[in-house]
Write an enzyme that holds these catalytic residues in place. Structure first.
Site, short mmCIF file in Angstrom:
data_model
loop_
_atom_site.label_atom_id
_atom_site.label_comp_id
_atom_site.label_asym_id
_atom_site.label_seq_id
_atom_site.Cartn_x
_atom_site.Cartn_y
_atom_site.Cartn_z
N MET A 133 50.06 43.51 64.23
CA MET A 133 51.28 42.71 64.16
C MET A 133 52.37 43.73 63.98
O MET A 133 52.85 43.79 62.87
CB MET A 133 51.16 41.62 63.17
CG MET A 133 52.14 40.74 62.88
SD MET A 133 52.51 39.45 61.76
CE MET A 133 51.02 38.93 61.73
N PRO A 134 52.94 44.20 64.82
CA PRO A 134 54.05 45.15 64.62
C PRO A 134 55.16 44.60 64.20
O PRO A 134 55.62 43.44 64.30
CB PRO A 134 54.28 45.90 66.02
CG PRO A 134 53.31 45.51 66.95
CD PRO A 134 52.40 44.21 66.39
N TYR A 135 56.03 45.45 63.47
CA TYR A 135 57.19 44.99 62.87
C TYR A 135 58.26 46.24 62.91
O TYR A 135 57.77 47.34 62.59
CB TYR A 135 57.00 44.92 61.38
CG TYR A 135 58.19 44.53 60.49
CD1 TYR A 135 58.90 43.20 60.30
CD2 TYR A 135 58.68 45.44 59.83
CE1 TYR A 135 60.22 43.25 59.77
CE2 TYR A 135 60.16 45.47 59.09
CZ TYR A 135 60.69 44.34 59.03
OH TYR A 135 61.85 44.19 58.17
#
Length: 72
Positions: A1-3
């Protein structure tokens, strides 16, 4: 889950420009890292000119001197 967090000075970045940044970064993360775009989070934070500095000066002071980040 990239941020991904993008910080810019508070100098009139429009809603449309922010949308382009969000879409562009999401596409880049999808293309480069093969991540699901629906799980990619992009946050844009605007920083007051007095609260950002470089080269020993506040950005507000640099702007008063005519120094900007605009392409020439």
């Amino acid at each position: 889950m990239p941020y991904v967090k993008i910080e810019v000075t508070r100098e009139g970045v429009t809603r449309e420009q922010k949308q382009k940044l969000i879409a562009g970064i999401t596409n880049l993360i999808t293309d480069v890292l093969d991540k699901d775009p629906s799980l990619t989070h992009v946050v844009i934070q605007e920083i007051e000119l007095d609260d950002w500095g470089f080269a020993g000066e506040q950005v507000s002071v640099l702007r008063e001197k005519g120094i900007t980040a605009q392409k020439k």
